[in-house]
Design an enzyme around this catalytic site. Structure first.
Site, PDB file in Angstrom:
ATOM      1  N   GLY A  65     -17.845   0.100 -25.020  1.00 25.43           N
ATOM      2  CA  GLY A  65     -18.176  -0.475 -23.726  1.00 25.43           C
ATOM      3  C   GLY A  65     -17.189  -1.517 -23.243  1.00 25.43           C
ATOM      4  N   ASN A  67     -14.301  -1.377 -21.297  1.00 24.75           N
ATOM      5  CA  ASN A  67     -13.952  -1.355 -19.873  1.00 24.75           C
ATOM      6  C   ASN A  67     -15.160  -1.618 -18.990  1.00 24.75           C
ATOM      7  OD1 ASN A  67     -10.952  -0.423 -19.416  1.00 24.75           O
ATOM      8  ND2 ASN A  67     -11.719   0.759 -21.163  1.00 24.75           N
ATOM      9  N   TRP A  68     -16.308  -1.144 -19.408  1.00 26.99           N
ATOM     10  CA  TRP A  68     -17.553  -1.377 -18.672  1.00 26.99           C
ATOM     11  C   TRP A  68     -17.835  -2.877 -18.564  1.00 26.99           C
ATOM     12  CZ3 TRP A  68     -23.062   0.073 -20.830  1.00 26.99           C
ATOM     13  CH2 TRP A  68     -24.017  -0.094 -19.823  1.00 26.99           C
ATOM     14  N   HIS A 115      -9.760  -5.770 -29.274  1.00 28.33           N
ATOM     15  CA  HIS A 115     -10.562  -4.924 -30.160  1.00 28.33           C
ATOM     16  C   HIS A 115     -10.512  -5.436 -31.600  1.00 28.33           C
ATOM     17  CE1 HIS A 115     -11.087  -1.941 -27.063  1.00 28.33           C
ATOM     18  NE2 HIS A 115      -9.819  -1.598 -27.021  1.00 28.33           N
ATOM     19  N   ARG A 137     -21.791  -0.869 -30.054  1.00 32.21           N
ATOM     20  CA  ARG A 137     -22.494   0.366 -29.725  1.00 32.21           C
ATOM     21  C   ARG A 137     -22.839   1.042 -31.037  1.00 32.21           C
ATOM     22  NH1 ARG A 137     -19.574   5.152 -26.171  1.00 32.21           N
ATOM     23  NH2 ARG A 137     -21.457   6.272 -25.493  1.00 32.21           N
ATOM     24  N   ALA A 238     -22.288   4.196 -11.444  1.00 27.06           N
ATOM     25  CA  ALA A 238     -21.537   3.658 -10.309  1.00 27.06           C
ATOM     26  C   ALA A 238     -20.081   3.434 -10.666  1.00 27.06           C
ATOM     27  CB  ALA A 238     -22.175   2.349  -9.838  1.00 27.06           C
TER      28      ALA A 238
END
Length: 300
Positions: A65, A67-68, A115, A137, A238
């Protein structure tokens, strides 16, 4: 912004095309990294990089997640300061060493991403007590997403089968090393006052709550209307719909599915049991293990 990502992708793809599959990765401190994105010289420069106390640091293992969450943080900064995202890759370990000269000129508050394991983040993190948001995640969905990422990104060697990827994921022979070791390392910092862990699955379940929680953690004062707008723009669907606008041709790779439970379409029963045992061995009884709700998201 899309043009920026397309130019970056073209440059990276050209660099990767000149390399044999075995040259697409290199090892630094026993961990694999993509050689088109990272270099020993950049890691050396990163060691001396100075984090500021007011920085917003986002940490996530790949495909959890990144970039989200980054886009949500950028929306928060834009809501407060009208601050557009930087014109270069914000991930600290990506790019050439001279990028840090540019980062050092960015006015407060900087949004920075990595990261990396905690031991590989600049020591100034501890001195400055920079607030650090760690996103995780569940490992089964992460492994599946990483499998597709390897097979769609020219900067990485492709896998001939899911079974091959699963084997490497379990042994840590993938970019950024073992998901399990990464989680164990960050679990040691879970009680640090400047660290907050948030789950991909919780963001999917109730993004408005997650956005408010993130804003509170970073001490970003947003109105209810701003929270609502950021939430509406921040839903994975979106962002995927805007991905061509924001990330160009990379959009479909960066925002693939974002589903919870897609692992059930790939894992065999034996693979599922193997990962269950590995999770229990590494994170059973830990605070991070509890936060992950593994039994809910990773049991058939």
């Amino acid at each position: 912004m899309a043009k920026r990502f397309e130019l970056i992708n073209e440059k990276l793809s050209a660099s990767a095309n000149d390399r044999a599959p075995e040259e697409l990765l290199f090892t630094h401190k026993r961990v694999l990294y993509p050689s088109s994105l990272c270099s020993p010289e950049t890691f050396q420069a990163l060691d001396a990089f100075q984090l500021r106390a007011d920085d917003l640091l986002l940490v996530a293992y790949p495909k959890c997640g990144t970039n989200w969450t980054l886009q949500i943080l950028h929306d928060m900064m834009y809501s407060i300061h009208g601050k557009e995202p930087p014109t270069f890759a914000p991930i600290l370990e990506f790019g050439s060493p001279d990028k840090f000269e540019i980062i050092n000129r960015i006015p407060p508050r900087r949004v920075l991403v990595t990261h990396l394991y905690p031991d590989n983040i600049p020591k100034s993190m501890e001195l400055s007590k920079v607030k650090t948001l760690v996103v995780y995640r569940n490992p089964k969905d992460t492994a599946v997403s990483l499998f597709h990422f390897y097979n769609t990104m020219s900067v990485l060697p492709s896998y001939s089968s899911w079974d091959e990827c699963f084997k490497n994921f379990m042994t840590g022979k993938v970019i950024y090393g073992s998901w399990f070791e990464h989680a164990v390392a960050w679990n040691e910092h879970i009680d640090d006052e400047n660290v907050m862990v948030i789950m991909f699955e919780d963001m999917k379940a109730d993004l408005a709550v997650a956005v408010q929680k993130i804003a509170d953690f970073f001490e970003i004062n947003l109105t209810k209307e701003q929270i609502q707008l950021i939430t509406e723009r921040g839903h994975f669907k979106a962002m995927k719909e805007r991905s061509k606008e924001t990330h160009g041709i990379l959009g479909s790779h960066v925002f693939r599915k974002g589903d919870v439970g897609d692992w059930k379409n790939y894992f065999s029963e034996a693979q599922s049991r193997e990962m269950d045992a590995k999770f229990e061995e590494c994170l059973g009884g830990t605070k991070l293990g509890e936060i992950m709700n593994y039994k809910i998201h990773c049991k058939s």
